[in-house]
Design an enzyme around this catalytic site. Structure first.
Site, PDB file in Angstrom:
ATOM      1  N   SER A  11     -24.094 103.995  57.384  1.00 23.95           N
ATOM      2  CA  SER A  11     -24.368 104.298  58.797  1.00 23.95           C
ATOM      3  C   SER A  11     -25.632 105.149  58.957  1.00 23.95           C
ATOM      4  O   SER A  11     -26.715 104.684  58.634  1.00 23.95           O
ATOM      5  CB  SER A  11     -23.150 104.959  59.427  1.00 23.95           C
ATOM      6  OG  SER A  11     -23.297 104.972  60.828  1.00 23.95           O
TER       7      SER A  11
ATOM      8  N   HIS B  38     -17.410  98.847  61.085  1.00 28.53           N
ATOM      9  CA  HIS B  38     -18.397  99.843  60.638  1.00 28.53           C
ATOM     10  C   HIS B  38     -18.068 100.426  59.263  1.00 28.53           C
ATOM     11  O   HIS B  38     -18.873 101.138  58.690  1.00 28.53           O
ATOM     12  CB  HIS B  38     -18.428 100.970  61.689  1.00 28.53           C
ATOM     13  CG  HIS B  38     -19.574 101.914  61.553  1.00 28.53           C
ATOM     14  ND1 HIS B  38     -20.891 101.493  61.445  1.00 28.53           N
ATOM     15  CD2 HIS B  38     -19.622 103.280  61.507  1.00 28.53           C
ATOM     16  CE1 HIS B  38     -21.691 102.555  61.346  1.00 28.53           C
ATOM     17  NE2 HIS B  38     -20.947 103.650  61.376  1.00 28.53           N
TER      18      HIS B  38
ATOM     19  N   ASP C 281     -19.097  95.143  63.823  1.00 21.56           N
ATOM     20  CA  ASP C 281     -19.376  96.586  63.868  1.00 21.56           C
ATOM     21  C   ASP C 281     -19.678  97.005  65.310  1.00 21.56           C
ATOM     22  O   ASP C 281     -20.648  96.544  65.907  1.00 21.56           O
ATOM     23  CB  ASP C 281     -20.582  96.885  62.953  1.00 21.56           C
ATOM     24  CG  ASP C 281     -20.836  98.370  62.750  1.00 21.56           C
ATOM     25  OD1 ASP C 281     -20.428  99.177  63.620  1.00 21.56           O
ATOM     26  OD2 ASP C 281     -21.445  98.725  61.723  1.00 21.56           O
TER      27      ASP C 281
HETATM   28  O1  9J3 Z   1     -23.323 107.528  60.840  1.00 22.55           O
HETATM   29  C1  9J3 Z   1     -22.738 106.886  61.736  1.00 22.55           C
HETATM   30  O2  9J3 Z   1     -21.569 106.462  61.603  1.00 22.55           O
HETATM   31  C2  9J3 Z   1     -23.448 106.737  63.058  1.00 22.55           C
HETATM   32  C3  9J3 Z   1     -22.500 106.516  64.144  1.00 22.55           C
HETATM   33  C4  9J3 Z   1     -22.887 106.954  65.525  1.00 22.55           C
HETATM   34  O3  9J3 Z   1     -22.213 106.579  66.421  1.00 22.55           O
HETATM   35  O4  9J3 Z   1     -23.936 107.767  65.794  1.00 22.55           O
HETATM   36  C5  9J3 Z   1     -24.108 108.067  67.179  1.00 22.55           C
HETATM   37  C6  9J3 Z   1     -24.826 109.332  67.356  1.00 22.55           C
END
Ligand code: 9J3
Length: 294
Positions: free
Chosen positions: A157, A236, A204
């Site tokens: 992510s 995700h 995702d």
């Molecule tokens: O690292 C992640 O899971 C990003 C997910 C996310 O929603 O970031 C928004 C600020």
């Protein structure tokens, strides 16, 4: 006596050829047994150990290093970043998995759980420097065991966004990048020169592929070796320890491992697992697999 010389030379050359082919066979053994779909999908042959007392750095809060304790020098290393609000334990199945297949693996906790990808990118490169340093640090379990040229980065992510940002700025310092379900809006990764495998989840909802992984892949130059591997119904968390919507971790591990073996180690035996017939067997679980051919 002189007349026998041509015969002696022939014998010498035959013996030399035998010795050389024995050496080549030995080298082959040194690379480990021939890979199979099964061997890449499960734990590898090496005994895994880990430690948490590598040197402190300002760029991240804490780290665990897993490594193949019984592997002969030298071997490569991988630094991995978790995602937003996550710690190592969200993704640390990668540590023992990759170490059992022959890599040192450093996974860190960020300083702040909400650090954005640019901060995580600096942490990833600090982790690469730490791994390189472990090869010469007195008392390091990895002293003298690493090939300091064989470095790769990965992340989930925001850690995946970080992987792409770090690869974009530091393609001269690493051999490969593997972001999984990466998150980074407004991405331009046109400076990435190292082979990059993007692992994405079709379903995702946090880092929608249309707004993240697809744009990331498109922005990497076609002259760079790159692949976009998207899992059908994947959310995700397909590359995480838990919360995945599908059971695809053995496939995800296999593709990542083949990418590392091929592009970090330069082991051509792994090429068919990316470019050969092997991906066909995953058609039911893979929604899209696009790549540039090297
Ligand atoms: O690292 C992640 O899971 C990003 C997910 C996310 O929603 O970031 C928004 C600020």
């Amino acid at each position: 006596m002189r007349k026998q010389f041509p015969f002696a030379r022939g014998l010498f050359l035959a013996v030399l050829a035998l010795v050389l082919s024995a050496c080549a066979a030995q080298q082959q053994t040194g690379m480990g047994p021939a890979p199979t779909v099964e061997s890449l999908s499960t734990a590898g042959i090496y005994q895994v150990e880990r430690y948490t007392d590598s040197p402190d750095v300002p760029e991240y809060a804490a780290a665990t290093i897993w490594y193949p304790a019984d592997k002969e020098p030298s071997f490569g290393a991988v630094a991995i970043s978790p995602g937003y609000t996550e710690t190592q334990d969200a993704i640390n199945w990668w540590g023992p998995f990759l170490a059992s297949h022959g890599y040192a693996v450093l996974i860190f906790n960020t300083n702040g759980p909400k650090d954005f990808p640019d901060v995580r990118a600096k942490a990833l490169m600090a982790a690469v420097d730490i791994l390189r340093g472990e090869n010469s640090r007195p008392g390091s379990p990895l002293k003298g065991k690493l090939d300091t040229n064989e470095m790769a980065i990965m992340g989930h992510s925001m850690g995946g966004g970080a992987t792409l940002l770090a690869a974009n700025a530091n393609s001269d310092k690493i051999r490969a990048a593997i972001p999984f379900t990466p998150w980074q809006p407004k991405a331009d990764f046109s400076d990435i020169r190292v082979p990059t495998l993007i692992i994405a989840g079709e379903a995702d909802k946090i880092a929608k592929v249309a707004e993240h992984a697809r744009l990331h892949y498109a922005s990497i130059p076609d002259s760079t070796i790159k692949a976009y591997l998207e899992f059908s119904g994947g959310n995700h968390f397909i590359g995480n320890n838990s919360r995945s919507s599908i059971d695809a971790r053995s496939q995800i591990g296999r593709y990542a491992l083949a990418w590392l073996k091929l592009y970090v180690d330069g082991d051509e035996r792994y090429r068919p697992f990316i470019y050969g017939d092997v991906p066909n067997m995953d058609k039911s679980i893979v929604s899209r697999f696009e790549l540039t051919h090297p």
